[in-house]
Design a protein around this motif. Structure first.
Motif, PDB file in Angstrom:
ATOM      1  N   ILE A 193      -6.973  -4.832   6.805  1.00  0.00           N
ATOM      2  CA  ILE A 193      -5.833  -4.565   5.786  1.00  0.00           C
ATOM      3  C   ILE A 193      -5.544  -3.624   5.085  1.00  0.00           C
ATOM      4  O   ILE A 193      -5.967  -2.736   5.737  1.00  0.00           O
ATOM      5  CB  ILE A 193      -7.365  -5.584   4.797  1.00  0.00           C
ATOM      6  CG1 ILE A 193      -5.750  -5.794   3.735  1.00  0.00           C
ATOM      7  CG2 ILE A 193      -7.337  -4.631   4.069  1.00  0.00           C
ATOM      8  CD1 ILE A 193      -6.062  -7.830   2.679  1.00  0.00           C
ATOM      9  N   THR A 194      -4.705  -3.653   4.764  1.00  0.00           N
ATOM     10  CA  THR A 194      -3.478  -2.455   4.628  1.00  0.00           C
ATOM     11  C   THR A 194      -3.781  -1.662   2.411  1.00  0.00           C
ATOM     12  O   THR A 194      -3.843  -2.966   1.692  1.00  0.00           O
ATOM     13  CB  THR A 194      -2.032  -2.577   4.564  1.00  0.00           C
ATOM     14  OG1 THR A 194      -1.585  -2.631   6.198  1.00  0.00           O
ATOM     15  CG2 THR A 194      -1.321  -1.563   4.590  1.00  0.00           C
ATOM     16  N   MET A 195      -4.570  -0.641   2.630  1.00  0.00           N
ATOM     17  CA  MET A 195      -4.711   0.064   0.834  1.00  0.00           C
ATOM     18  C   MET A 195      -3.795   0.537   1.358  1.00  0.00           C
ATOM     19  O   MET A 195      -3.539   1.644   2.224  1.00  0.00           O
ATOM     20  CB  MET A 195      -6.174  -0.319   1.308  1.00  0.00           C
ATOM     21  CG  MET A 195      -7.034  -0.937   1.321  1.00  0.00           C
ATOM     22  SD  MET A 195      -8.634  -0.534   0.972  1.00  0.00           S
ATOM     23  CE  MET A 195      -9.904  -2.137   1.473  1.00  0.00           C
ATOM     24  N   GLN A 196      -3.257   1.016   0.081  1.00  0.00           N
ATOM     25  CA  GLN A 196      -3.045   2.344  -0.851  1.00  0.00           C
ATOM     26  C   GLN A 196      -3.575   2.813  -1.950  1.00  0.00           C
ATOM     27  O   GLN A 196      -4.279   2.824  -2.431  1.00  0.00           O
ATOM     28  CB  GLN A 196      -1.193   1.776  -0.714  1.00  0.00           C
ATOM     29  CG  GLN A 196      -0.298   0.944   0.241  1.00  0.00           C
ATOM     30  CD  GLN A 196       1.298   0.861  -0.158  1.00  0.00           C
ATOM     31  OE1 GLN A 196       0.549  -0.484  -0.933  1.00  0.00           O
ATOM     32  NE2 GLN A 196       1.698   1.072  -0.127  1.00  0.00           N
ATOM     33  N   THR A 197      -2.993   4.030  -1.815  1.00  0.00           N
ATOM     34  CA  THR A 197      -3.391   4.338  -3.273  1.00  0.00           C
ATOM     35  C   THR A 197      -2.821   5.470  -4.209  1.00  0.00           C
ATOM     36  O   THR A 197      -1.677   5.582  -3.415  1.00  0.00           O
ATOM     37  CB  THR A 197      -4.619   5.579  -2.546  1.00  0.00           C
ATOM     38  OG1 THR A 197      -3.445   7.048  -1.799  1.00  0.00           O
ATOM     39  CG2 THR A 197      -5.675   5.721  -1.395  1.00  0.00           C
ATOM     40  N   ALA A 198      -3.072   5.453  -5.002  1.00  0.00           N
ATOM     41  CA  ALA A 198      -2.356   5.899  -6.673  1.00  0.00           C
ATOM     42  C   ALA A 198      -3.005   6.268  -7.313  1.00  0.00           C
ATOM     43  O   ALA A 198      -3.987   5.618  -7.506  1.00  0.00           O
ATOM     44  CB  ALA A 198      -1.287   5.124  -6.693  1.00  0.00           C
ATOM     45  N   PHE A 199      -2.589   7.577  -8.292  1.00  0.00           N
ATOM     46  CA  PHE A 199      -3.739   8.191  -8.740  1.00  0.00           C
ATOM     47  C   PHE A 199      -5.141   8.850  -8.944  1.00  0.00           C
ATOM     48  O   PHE A 199      -6.018   7.884  -9.570  1.00  0.00           O
ATOM     49  CB  PHE A 199      -3.642   7.537 -10.020  1.00  0.00           C
ATOM     50  CG  PHE A 199      -3.608   8.780 -12.226  1.00  0.00           C
ATOM     51  CD1 PHE A 199      -3.675   9.834 -11.994  1.00  0.00           C
ATOM     52  CD2 PHE A 199      -5.231   7.763 -12.291  1.00  0.00           C
ATOM     53  CE1 PHE A 199      -3.653   9.971 -13.016  1.00  0.00           C
ATOM     54  CE2 PHE A 199      -5.211   8.628 -13.767  1.00  0.00           C
ATOM     55  CZ  PHE A 199      -4.631   9.648 -13.780  1.00  0.00           C
TER      56      PHE A 199
END
Length: 296
Positions: A193-199
């Protein structure tokens, strides 16, 4: 008169001397710009279209709607019984200034250089500042009053999604879920699964086809939380005015974060000072639903 001019020369800065004004703006502007960009990314992730500027000390009040069951229909001419709708205060928070400070000694700068002693160490402080913003959001989400349960993460999220559809029946909303990382790991196993990041947030877009899922250890295991992005609001105290001028705070055009660096010759140290007040919160507590994974 000549004597006075001569005395003044005793206090003039030496030619080529490094002043505090040489140190402060460049570092502070760089950091405030990066922090503000991170907050904008978080705002986009949470679906907050605008941050509302407010004065320090302002109270933000959270409300809960209560609607009684609809009364039975009556025959023609009979008295129609009323249905009571109540909007009650659920929680209040005050927009207080958040203040953070660290000190770098001359010895630390000499030992590892200014880049590590000041800049990279400030990076670590900023991570703590960001964590404080996230913690305040989770604290208020956990005060939500809606609920749903199920035997597995997938079932609980589906039930939470159903609760959101019911609560926001007449509105076009976007669900957002907050899940403990262990619950996600237990469900996914070896799935890709593709995870992303922000802050500093880790998130999964369109998780299980239900909506954005934010993964965090600040969410209690087996107790995922759901709300609509449209229920999340944001407010901040602009880092301008008397406080900014008094402490020589540097801020970018957003005014979300104020920061300054100054030297203290009496202690041979560099001070880092950060001031901010950025809050994200659900407008209605009963529009936030807490799930329970009951297990088998």
């Amino acid at each position: 008169m000549k004597k006075k001019l001569y005395d003044l020369q005793l206090f003039a800065a030496e030619t080529g001397a490094s002043l505090s004004t040489d140190l402060e703006p460049a570092i502070s502007i760089d950091f405030t710009s990066r922090i503000s960009q991170n907050i904008r990314e978080l705002r986009d992730l949470l679906g907050v279209t605008n941050l509302i500027p407010m004065s320090a000390g302002t109270d933000i009040k959270f409300y809960k709607w209560t609607v009684e069951n609809l009364a039975e229909q009556v025959e023609e001419g009979d008295e129609i019984k009323p249905t009571k709708v109540k909007r009650a205060l659920n929680q209040t928070i005050t927009l207080d200034l958040d203040k953070y400070r660290r000190v770098t000694t001359a010895e630390a700068i000499q030992k590892v250089g200014r880049t590590i002693a000041v800049n990279e160490s400030d990076d670590q402080l900023i991570k703590k500042v960001q964590k404080a913003v996230k913690t305040s959001l989770y604290t208020m989400l956990k005060a939500g009053t809606g609920s749903a349960s199920g035997a597995s993460l997938q079932i609980v999220l589906a039930n939470l999604w159903a609760k959101l559809q019911e609560y926001y029946e007449d509105e076009d909303v976007t669900p957002i879920f907050f899940i403990n990382q262990q619950d996600v790991a237990d469900y996914l196993g070896t799935a890709q699964i593709t995870m992303q990041t922000a802050f500093g947030f880790t998130y999964i877009e369109n998780f299980l086809g239900l909506g954005t899922a934010i993964v965090s250890p600040q969410v209690t295991a087996k107790q995922p939380i759901a709300t609509a992005k449209e229920n999340i609001r944001g407010a901040y105290v602009p880092m301008s005015g008397d406080v900014a001028r008094t402490f020589n705070l540097t801020a970018d055009e957003t005014g979300l974060i104020g920061m300054t660096h100054s030297t203290a010759t009496s202690t041979a140290t560099v001070d880092t000072l950060i001031m901010s007040c950025v809050k994200f919160f659900p407008e209605f507590a009963d529009g936030v639903f807490k799930g329970t994974i009951a297990g088998e």
